[in-house]
Scaffold this active site. Structure first.
Site, PDB file in Angstrom:
ATOM      1  N   GLU A  60      11.082 -22.245   0.532  1.00 10.73           N
ATOM      2  CA  GLU A  60       9.689 -22.204   0.097  1.00 10.73           C
ATOM      3  C   GLU A  60       8.917 -23.428   0.579  1.00 10.73           C
ATOM      4  O   GLU A  60       7.764 -23.313   1.004  1.00 10.73           O
ATOM      5  CB  GLU A  60       9.609 -22.090  -1.428  1.00 10.73           C
ATOM      6  CG  GLU A  60      10.013 -20.739  -1.972  1.00 10.73           C
ATOM      7  CD  GLU A  60       9.083 -19.619  -1.522  1.00 10.73           C
ATOM      8  OE1 GLU A  60       7.911 -19.898  -1.209  1.00 10.73           O
ATOM      9  OE2 GLU A  60       9.536 -18.461  -1.471  1.00 10.73           O
ATOM     10  N   CYS A 214      -0.968  -5.837   5.592  1.00 11.03           N
ATOM     11  CA  CYS A 214      -2.319  -6.248   5.195  1.00 11.03           C
ATOM     12  C   CYS A 214      -2.588  -7.673   5.681  1.00 11.03           C
ATOM     13  O   CYS A 214      -2.845  -8.588   4.902  1.00 11.03           O
ATOM     14  CB  CYS A 214      -2.455  -6.152   3.668  1.00 11.03           C
ATOM     15  SG  CYS A 214      -4.153  -6.208   3.072  1.00 11.03           S
ATOM     16  N   CYS A 221      -4.595  -0.856   8.664  1.00 14.20           N
ATOM     17  CA  CYS A 221      -5.179   0.040   7.664  1.00 14.20           C
ATOM     18  C   CYS A 221      -4.908   1.513   7.965  1.00 14.20           C
ATOM     19  O   CYS A 221      -4.752   2.327   7.049  1.00 14.20           O
ATOM     20  CB  CYS A 221      -6.680  -0.202   7.544  1.00 14.20           C
ATOM     21  SG  CYS A 221      -7.109  -1.863   6.965  1.00 14.20           S
ATOM     22  N   CYS A 224      -1.530   2.244   6.613  1.00 15.40           N
ATOM     23  CA  CYS A 224      -1.234   1.609   5.333  1.00 15.40           C
ATOM     24  C   CYS A 224      -0.973   2.652   4.240  1.00 15.40           C
ATOM     25  O   CYS A 224      -1.794   3.559   4.035  1.00 15.40           O
ATOM     26  CB  CYS A 224      -2.405   0.720   4.926  1.00 15.40           C
ATOM     27  SG  CYS A 224      -2.188  -0.058   3.305  1.00 15.40           S
ATOM     28  N   CYS A 230      -6.985   1.708  -1.824  1.00 18.78           N
ATOM     29  CA  CYS A 230      -7.509   0.364  -1.549  1.00 18.78           C
ATOM     30  C   CYS A 230      -9.031   0.331  -1.630  1.00 18.78           C
ATOM     31  O   CYS A 230      -9.729   1.021  -0.870  1.00 18.78           O
ATOM     32  CB  CYS A 230      -7.046  -0.094  -0.164  1.00 18.78           C
ATOM     33  SG  CYS A 230      -7.738  -1.685   0.358  1.00 18.78           S
TER      34      CYS A 230
END
Length: 348
Positions: A60, A214, A221, A224, A230
């Site tokens: 991380e 995204c 899109c 998607c 959305c």
């Protein structure tokens, strides 16, 4: 997608930036993301079920503002060298900075070592389990704490990195991108989307969805699985009236600082086989700051092939002695370099 007028999150119904969302829509998006992630998940090594909490924490920290493709090989080498917090805590700082290599923002490496020392010395070499405990460690902010608590310990947390925030803002609020950093209101609003079960898969899945589908610049899109629900897609994918700020790199102090660090790292690597008394010999300060006409080329060549090449590259960026001296001083103040007499090196 429809929006109710009764808030379920403690946020006022008039808050258009973070609208109330029907439970049916939330459930649909959750199920879609989790199902998508089951087949689209990248086999990243820190996602292995046997990966330690320490390894997750390292991943991380390394992944902040750094592409996964650059992180993975460095993470593997790092974990092979320092598999526990105690191992990193005992490592020479120069080795830590050298191993950080080109991940950027080297102060993250120093903060990670500071956190390792606290974990090793005060927590029996065990990474804290809750986000609140993780935030007490040096250099660990709210996002990293939430991510480690979720991915390493299975805690139900609200993980809000840039990818997650972009997905939520587009799908549920109909905007193309979030603000620069999450506000308390946004965090409260996002908490409702984290399920009571499968919350780890949700956190990882929505993050992956933002990274692969995204995306910020070229969202997929047309393919998607959330296209129909959305809010941003249904409204025609409107662009924000304000453009996101981009950080300049070429010609900046940050670029020159990095070039100075590259010189010190190269010198450190080329002197690893030398006697202990000479290892931190460093680079003569005058070679960093001397006017080009007065540069001693024989002394440059004596530093070694890699160091001399990095030094010339640094001086190509700037031969302004005052600027270089100022930035070198900043590196010393930040703990990223050390000055011993007339020489500059990585810290011992």
């Amino acid at each position: 997608m429809t929006h109710r007028t009764t808030s379920q999150t403690g946020i006022t119904p008039t808050d258009a930036a973070f609208p109330d969302v029907p439970e049916a829509d939330i459930a649909e998006v959750r199920a879609t993301i989790i199902d998508w992630f089951a087949t689209a998940e990248r086999p990243l090594p820190w996602r292995d079920p046997e990966t330690t909490a320490w390894a997750v924490l390292v991943s991380e920290i390394m992944s902040q503002q750094t592409p996964v493709a650059r992180v993975e090989p460095r993470w593997r080498a790092w974990m092979a060298k320092w598999p526990t917090p105690a191992d990193l805590a005992a490592a020479p700082t120069a080795e830590v900075l050298h191993s950080w290599d080109r991940l950027g923002y080297p102060r993250r490496a120093l903060r990670l070592q500071e956190a390792a020392r606290v974990i090793a010395e005060e927590r029996d070499n065990r990474v804290p389990e809750t986000a609140a405990e993780l935030e007490t460690l040096p250099g660990i902010g709210s996002y990293t704490a939430a991510a480690v608590a979720s991915f390493a310990h299975g805690q139900r947390t609200t993980v809000l990195d840039t990818n997650v925030r972009r997905v939520l803002i587009r799908v549920f609020a109909g905007r193309d991108r979030p603000s620069t950093s999450p506000s308390r209101r946004e965090t409260q609003w996002a908490e409702q989307f984290v399920p009571a079960v499968d919350h780890v898969r949700w956190n990882a899945g929505v993050m992956e969805f933002g990274a692969l589908v995204c995306t910020a610049r070229s969202p997929k899109c047309d393919d998607c699985p959330l296209a129909e629900v959305c809010a941003w897609n249904r409204s025609g994918r409107p662009t924000s009236a304000t453009k996101p700020k981009t950080q300049k790199w070429a010609g900046t102090d940050r670029q020159l600082r990095g070039a100075i660090m590259d010189v010190l790292k190269a010198r450190h690597e080329e002197t690893l086989d030398e006697a202990a008394d000479d290892r931190h010999d460093g680079v003569p300060f005058d070679l960093l700051t001397a006017p080009t006409a007065a540069l001693d080329e024989d002394m440059v060549e004596s530093l070694g092939t890699a160091t001399s090449a990095k030094l010339r590259r640094m001086r190509d960026l700037s031969a302004n002695a005052e600027r270089i001296a100022r930035l070198a001083g900043d590196l010393v103040s930040d703990g990223l370099a050390a000055r011993h007499g007339d020489r500059l090196s990585l810290p011992r």
